[in-house]
Enzyme design. Structure first.
Site, PDB file in Angstrom:
ATOM      1  N   CYS A   1       0.835  -1.206   0.000  1.00 49.89           N
ATOM      2  CA  CYS A   1       0.000   0.000   0.000  1.00 49.89           C
ATOM      3  C   CYS A   1       0.874   1.261   0.000  1.00 49.89           C
ATOM      4  O   CYS A   1       1.499   1.534  -1.013  1.00 49.89           O
ATOM      5  CB  CYS A   1      -1.004  -0.048   1.137  1.00 49.89           C
ATOM      6  SG  CYS A   1      -2.451   0.954   0.741  1.00 49.89           S
TER       7      CYS A   1
ATOM      8  N   HIS B   1      -3.656  -5.057   0.075  1.00 42.83           N
ATOM      9  CA  HIS B   1      -3.093  -5.635   1.301  1.00 42.83           C
ATOM     10  C   HIS B   1      -3.206  -7.161   1.273  1.00 42.83           C
ATOM     11  O   HIS B   1      -4.190  -7.710   1.783  1.00 42.83           O
ATOM     12  CB  HIS B   1      -3.864  -5.119   2.525  1.00 42.83           C
ATOM     13  CG  HIS B   1      -3.666  -3.672   2.807  1.00 42.83           C
ATOM     14  ND1 HIS B   1      -2.747  -3.211   3.709  1.00 42.83           N
ATOM     15  CD2 HIS B   1      -4.281  -2.576   2.288  1.00 42.83           C
ATOM     16  CE1 HIS B   1      -2.795  -1.888   3.752  1.00 42.83           C
ATOM     17  NE2 HIS B   1      -3.718  -1.473   2.892  1.00 42.83           N
TER      18      HIS B   1
ATOM     19  N   GLU C   1      -1.692  -9.199   3.051  1.00 41.29           N
ATOM     20  CA  GLU C   1      -1.531  -9.774   4.396  1.00 41.29           C
ATOM     21  C   GLU C   1      -2.867 -10.145   5.033  1.00 41.29           C
ATOM     22  O   GLU C   1      -2.927 -11.058   5.858  1.00 41.29           O
ATOM     23  CB  GLU C   1      -0.761  -8.801   5.313  1.00 41.29           C
ATOM     24  CG  GLU C   1      -1.488  -7.523   5.744  1.00 41.29           C
ATOM     25  CD  GLU C   1      -1.359  -6.377   4.753  1.00 41.29           C
ATOM     26  OE1 GLU C   1      -1.063  -6.645   3.562  1.00 41.29           O
ATOM     27  OE2 GLU C   1      -1.581  -5.210   5.145  1.00 41.29           O
TER      28      GLU C   1
HETATM   29  N1  GLN Z   1      -2.079   6.707   2.642  1.00 41.28           N
HETATM   30  C1  GLN Z   1      -2.129   5.957   1.425  1.00 41.28           C
HETATM   31  C2  GLN Z   1      -3.467   6.132   0.699  1.00 41.28           C
HETATM   32  O1  GLN Z   1      -4.443   6.510   1.285  1.00 41.28           O
HETATM   33  C3  GLN Z   1      -1.851   4.482   1.677  1.00 41.28           C
HETATM   34  C4  GLN Z   1      -2.820   3.821   2.603  1.00 41.28           C
HETATM   35  C5  GLN Z   1      -2.326   2.531   3.171  1.00 41.28           C
HETATM   36  O2  GLN Z   1      -1.112   2.272   3.220  1.00 41.28           O
HETATM   37  N2  GLN Z   1      -3.221   1.724   3.668  1.00 41.28           N
HETATM   38  O3  GLN Z   1      -3.554   5.863  -0.488  1.00 41.28           O
END
Ligand code: GLN
Length: 537
Positions: A375, A501, A503
């Site tokens: 992410c 994600h 995970e």
């Molecule tokens: N802050 C980033 C976004 O909103 C990544 C979010 C995250 O790592 N879950 O796109």
């Protein structure tokens, strides 16, 4: 499942362990968590308040216990599996405004408790489950928990033998007196009895073995059957807890008390296979996790568990080093990352610690260390590459700098009109097409996957060609929106970033293919370094 004496005893792990055993006996099981706080969901909570925010397939920002439920049971959860007081109240107030209460005075009893009971019974109505375990967050005696306990009391009357109450308490060991103490447990059960609930089973968390005579004494004082007092002694790994619960017949007691005959044994052979590997693994694999919440390891719970699954299946013991991104700089990066066989660049929000992630990524690229960006970690991979390789020194995400001349990561179009922060990110499972032959596609063994998201910002497709020409390939894409979901550097050992994600979906019996492949690369790199060291000698 209620808890007493202190918080953090691991109700989630006991619930998940029981579910795991019932599932291994062929029953269809799910677990739901009721959290007594007024937030609508934990999505707007700082990780310092509540650890990681877990995301379900259907896009609910949930308590991290739902992650344990999925990891132990292999059963996906949904919005219905996590309810907060905020949601209960919101629903009651909406009904009041609609006029559903027909002029009645709206009260905790019966209106709030009815709404709690309706939600408790919701998953049961689907007909998909034989057993539903409901975990009541917090500790008996909390003001916030009272409407939930009152609902449990009423439900016991409605459901009769189709329900039972398990209470988890703590038996402390007083070092000075060299004694285990049962009084806090007695008090906690008394508190439960005062609100009209008699627990059927007691699970006692303890650091030391509780003698049988002491367990019998607890049974007597607490009005519980002697064989229904079970101890949960500290284990080296949470994944041993189901076995320890089975040793003491927790699953059988539950079956008997709910009027279901006990037949045979739960089929735990795949679980045991995982535990055998875990116990047999002696050689370490060293993984560094670069993030800003290192003092708070619950913030990366699903990542550390996914890494643990992957290391175990690769016959290695995970040595996970948390590296503070805020403290990382070009002067100390060598010393901080040296010896690592693989690096994870963590998800996150906001500017703090971001420059350290770029320092780590440059080092990883130049030293060709297996690297996995998740992410925000993937977004940092893109930004660092733009700065260092594409020659765009001010490249950034508009999350960090709204006026950057090179917004290689930008706010998604549909996010631009959003002003409410709660539940409005791009959330939940989305399709992703992978380029055949890419590291990601090979790891998954398929070109089409579905993974969970939680973000507002995204790779800016205006720059896509420049990245591709320079060597960073966009190998994963959402088929409907063409949003870039996966990037990689094919000329490196293993360098992959995912906007999603992975995970969240790694479980004990279904370890995640990308984590497995990343770990395989880390282990291979570790071996390679060993051979080199040996040759030098
Ligand atoms: N802050 C980033 C976004 O909103 C990544 C979010 C995250 O790592 N879950 O796109």
């Amino acid at each position: 499942m209620t808890g007493g004496v202190v918080s953090s005893l691991g109700k989630g792990i006991i619930s998940a362990s029981l579910a795991c055993l019932l599932k291994a006996r062929g029953f269809r099981v799910t677990i739901q968590k009721f959290d007594p706080y007024i937030n609508i969901d934990p999505g707007t909570l700082n990780p310092y308040e509540h650890g990681e925010c877990y995301v379900t397939d259907d896009g609910h920002e949930a308590d991290l216990d739902l992650g344990h439920y999925e990891r132990f049971t292999n059963v996906r959860t949904s919005r219905a599996n996590n309810v907060t007081t905020g949601r209960i109240y919101q629903s009651v107030i909406d009904k009041e405004r609609r006029g559903d209460y027909l002029g009645k005075t709206v009260q905790i009893i019966p209106h709030v408790t009815d709404e709690i009971k309706r939600n408790v019974k919701l998953l049961g109505k689907t007909g998909e489950y034989d057993y539903i375990i409901t975990e009541i967050g917090g500790t008996v005696g909390d003001i916030e928990s009272l409407p939930y306990l009152e609902s449990v009391r009423q439900l016991r009357w409605e459901l009769g033998d189709n329900s039972l109450c398990i209470h988890l308490t703590y038996v402390p060991f007083l070092k000075a007196a060299k004694e285990l103490k049962t009084k806090p447990t007695q008090h906690s059960v008394k508190q439960l009895q005062e609100v009209g609930i008699q627990p059927d089973i007691l699970v006692l968390r303890t650091e030391k073995d509780i003698p049988v005579a002491m367990r019998r004494k607890i049974a007597q004082f607490c009005n519980v059957a002697p064989d229904a007092v079970i101890q949960s002694i500290d284990c080296a790994s949470i994944y041993e807890v189901p076995m320890r619960m089975h040793d003491q017949h927790l699953d059988e007691i539950v079956l008997r008390k709910t009027g279901v005959g006990v037949q045979g044994e739960p089929d735990m052979h795949l679980w045991q296979h995982f535990l055998d590997k875990m116990h047999a693994a002696t050689e370490e694999v060293n993984i560094g996790l670069v993030g800003k919440y290192v003092e708070l390891q619950d913030a990366y719970k699903s990542i550390s568990e996914a890494l643990f699954h992957a290391a175990t299946y690769n016959d290695r013991r995970l040595n996970l080093k948390y590296i503070h991104s805020e403290k990382l700089n070009p002067a100390n990066v060598d010393e901080q990352l040296a010896g690592m066989d693989g690096i994870i660049i963590a998800p996150g929000f906001g500017q703090r610690g971001i420059e350290g992630k770029f320092v780590a990524l440059k080092w990883c690229r130049e030293h060709d260390v297996p690297t996995f960006g998740i992410c925000l970690g993937m977004q940092c991979m893109v930004i660092e590459y733009a700065r260092d390789v594409l020659g765009l020194p001010e490249a950034n995400s508009t999350e960090m700098n709204t006026t950057t001349p090179d917004n290689v990561i930008d706010l998604m179009e549909e996010q631009k009109s959003i002003s409410n922060m709660g539940g409005t990110m791009r959330l939940g499972a989305y399709d992703c097409h992978l380029v055949p032959g890419s590291t990601a596609a090979k790891a998954y063994g398929t070109d089409h996957v579905k993974e969970r998201h939680r973000h507002r910002f995204e790779f800016n497709n205006d720059y896509r060609q420049r990245f591709e020409e320079a060597g960073m390939r966009c190998v994963g894409e959402n088929p409907a929106t063409h949003l870039v979901e996966v990037v990689e550097l094919p000329d490196k050992r293993w360098f992959v970033g995912t906007q999603y994600h992975p995970e969240y979906s790694s479980t004990v019996l279904n370890p995640h293919p990308l984590f497995l492949d990343f770990m395989r690369a880390a282990v291979a790199y570790h071996e390679e370094k060993n051979i080199e060291k040996f040759a030098e000698k």
